[in-house]
Motif scaffolding. Structure first.
Motif, short mmCIF file in Angstrom:
data_model
loop_
_atom_site.label_atom_id
_atom_site.label_comp_id
_atom_site.label_asym_id
_atom_site.label_seq_id
_atom_site.Cartn_x
_atom_site.Cartn_y
_atom_site.Cartn_z
N MET A 186 -43.03 18.98 44.77
CA MET A 186 -42.39 17.86 44.06
C MET A 186 -41.01 17.56 44.64
O MET A 186 -40.44 16.50 44.38
CB MET A 186 -42.26 18.15 42.55
N HIS A 187 -40.46 18.52 45.40
CA HIS A 187 -39.12 18.33 45.97
C HIS A 187 -39.16 17.70 47.36
O HIS A 187 -38.15 17.67 48.06
CB HIS A 187 -38.38 19.65 45.99
N LYS A 199 -50.84 13.71 53.32
CA LYS A 199 -51.17 12.96 52.11
C LYS A 199 -50.04 11.99 51.79
O LYS A 199 -48.86 12.30 51.98
CB LYS A 199 -51.40 13.90 50.93
N LYS A 200 -50.42 10.84 51.25
CA LYS A 200 -49.39 9.85 50.95
C LYS A 200 -48.98 9.83 49.48
O LYS A 200 -48.00 9.18 49.12
CB LYS A 200 -49.87 8.45 51.36
N PHE A 204 -50.66 16.23 42.14
CA PHE A 204 -51.33 15.62 40.99
C PHE A 204 -50.44 15.57 39.74
O PHE A 204 -50.23 14.49 39.17
CB PHE A 204 -52.62 16.38 40.69
N TRP A 205 -49.95 16.72 39.29
CA TRP A 205 -49.19 16.73 38.03
C TRP A 205 -47.85 16.01 38.17
O TRP A 205 -47.36 15.39 37.22
CB TRP A 205 -48.98 18.16 37.53
N THR A 206 -47.26 16.08 39.35
CA THR A 206 -46.03 15.33 39.58
C THR A 206 -46.31 13.84 39.51
O THR A 206 -45.53 13.06 38.92
CB THR A 206 -45.45 15.68 40.97
N TYR A 411 -39.84 13.27 45.02
CA TYR A 411 -40.60 13.05 43.78
C TYR A 411 -39.84 13.55 42.56
O TYR A 411 -39.79 12.90 41.52
CB TYR A 411 -41.95 13.76 43.86
N SER A 412 -39.22 14.71 42.69
CA SER A 412 -38.51 15.30 41.54
C SER A 412 -37.27 14.48 41.19
O SER A 412 -36.89 14.42 40.01
CB SER A 412 -38.12 16.75 41.85
#
Length: 491
Positions: A186-187, A199-200, A204-206, A411-412
């Protein structure tokens, strides 16, 4: 809405259509700025495809407006001086609406063109203050009485404090996520994720949390910013078509009785506290039920006679349809004056906190049949916001995702900023205070950039701060100047 223009002359119908267009255009452009911020992180991090994101955001905005109440809507409206609110149906009242909307639209379009996350809330408030100040200067009124200074101060404080809190809370939340899940993907930025895993999309959970928090921001935005358009729309409807909108014709007998009883209780409160109140403010005396002229100005010394007149007008009334158009207009004028007097009384130091709270509850009951909005007006504003988002989101997404920090957003970081914005805006909507989605979210992103040691792009930050600093004085001057020019024209 189908009979909105029925019974109106051609000139009035054209004025109404033009005014409604201006209001909805403002909300449409608001979508460029504020709702685009709501989906900026979820689009930039590729958690959702752009078009799916903006459609989903529009839906959540719709429900946010629908369920958000009207506290923010009328907080904005009551920034205007009561004299302008009383005369919103006059030529100067309509010039006021067009001046403040034109000012807000021009500034919003300009800042959007340059991709700056400027605040539509800040813009609208500056425009409202501009016409209030111009009205005061043109009529020889003290500027402190030309605008609702206390309300303006409260709103400006909320606009100032909320970005600061957004910066700090988002930074703290990111640091917490890094401590709890230090090795999580996520970071990563979207580019790092692609280079590492091919992967783009986020993990999943993020991804789920990014989508959920983005929709949370959209819902909160609708419940706050959408209400501002509703307040402006009601000003237009009351001014141009008072017969249908000056009071809520769908009010129940119970709601009308609440209004009448609130006025009676206010009278009892003033009389029982007369010794304390008369040291600072005279509320007048009444000798039984009286009739006020159809057009009158608010005078605090006529408060008790006005209460008697309002109670007399509403006694035995089951529905507002029983009153003539002139009587409905007079009822609204009396309610506005009584509300204005109650606000002045509530500022007196002699009153305890409990007494001020009681007076605030009476004000809410008093306004039960005037502070409302038809369902179609709410839907129209929600649709305008959603459509604006679909058209103008790209410029703001690029600024939020890549141009605030020296590195792309992880993402985070997006998750931290969105959770912070959702919480801050929701609390503001619940308390009836307008805040800027733009400022809260962009400052939250900046906070995560600092916490992540990504650094900040000085040029973008300076541009955003410059837009923030210039918005108020420019919109005040622009709307005030347009109001003055319009007043010269009608006179």
């Amino acid at each position: 809405m189908l009979d909105l223009f029925s019974g109106l002359g051609t000139g009035v119908a054209i004025s109404l259509a033009l005014a409604l267009f201006f209001v909805l255009a403002f909300e449409f452009i608001n979508g460029f700025h504020d709702t685009a911020n709501a989906v900026a992180t979820v689009i930039y991090t590729k958690a959702m495809p752009p078009h799916l994101a903006v459609i989903a955001s529009g839906i959540f905005n719709f429900f946010g407006v629908l369920l958000g109440g009207l506290g923010v809507a009328y907080a904005i409206v009551h920034l205007l001086p009561v004299d302008l609110l009383l005369d919103v149906g006059s030529g100067s009242g309509l010039i006021m609406v067009f001046a403040l909307l034109a000012s807000a639209i021009v500034w919003n379009l300009g800042t959007w063109y340059f991709g700056l996350p400027a605040s539509s809330s800040h813009t609208l408030i500056g425009s409202i203050l501009g016409v209030g100040i111009a009205h005061a200067l043109m009529n020889g009124i003290d500027i402190s009485k030309g605008v609702n200074v206390k309300k303006a101060t409260d709103i400006m404080l909320s606009l100032l404090i909320s970005p600061t809190l957004g910066f700090l809370i988002a930074a703290g939340l990111l640091l917490l996520l890094k401590k709890l899940w230090s090795t999580s993907r996520m970071h990563m930025t979207p580019e790092e994720r692609k280079n590492t895993d091919g992967k783009k999309h986020p993990p999943f959970w993020t991804r789920v949390m990014l989508i959920a928090s983005a929709m949370g921001v959209s819902f909160a935005h609708g419940s706050n910013d959408g209400q501002k358009g509703i307040g402006l729309l009601m000003l237009v409807l009351i001014g141009v078509a008072p017969a249908k909108f000056v009071v809520d014709l769908n009010s129940t007998t119970y709601q009308i009785e609440r209004t009448r009883d609130a006025a009676r209780h206010m009278s009892d409160f003033y009389i029982s506290n007369e010794a304390r109140l008369t040291q600072h403010i005279k509320l007048g005396h009444s000798n039984g039920t009286i009739t006020l002229p159809p057009i009158f100005k608010c005078d605090v010394e006529q408060t008790l006679p006005t209460i008697d007149a309002l109670v007399g007008k509403l006694d035995g009334i089951k529905t507002y349809e029983q009153l003539s158009m002139d009587d409905r207009r007079q009822v609204r004028r009396m309610i506005l004056c009584l509300d204005d007097a109650a606000k002045k009384v509530s500022k007196l130091p002699e009153l305890s906190g409990h007494e001020k709270s009681d007076l605030e509850k009476l004000r809410k009951d008093l306004n039960a049949t005037t502070e409302y909005a038809p369902q179609w007006a709410i839907v129209a504003v929600a649709l305008a916001l959603g459509l604006g988002t679909m058209v103008g989101w790209k410029r703001i997404v690029l600024t939020v995702g890549e141009k605030i920090g020296n590195k792309g957003m992880t993402y985070s970081q997006g998750l931290s900023a969105q959770i912070t914005a959702t919480a801050a805006i929701s609390i503001a909507s619940f308390t009836g205070m307008p805040v800027s989605t733009t400022h809260v979210l962009s400052s939250a992103v900046a906070g995560t950039m600092v916490a992540n040691k990504s650094g900040l792009q000085g040029g973008t930050v300076r541009s955003i701060l410059l837009a923030w600093v210039l918005t108020l004085p420019i919109t005040i001057l622009l709307s005030g100047g347009l109001f003055w020019l319009g007043a010269q024209f009608i006179h």
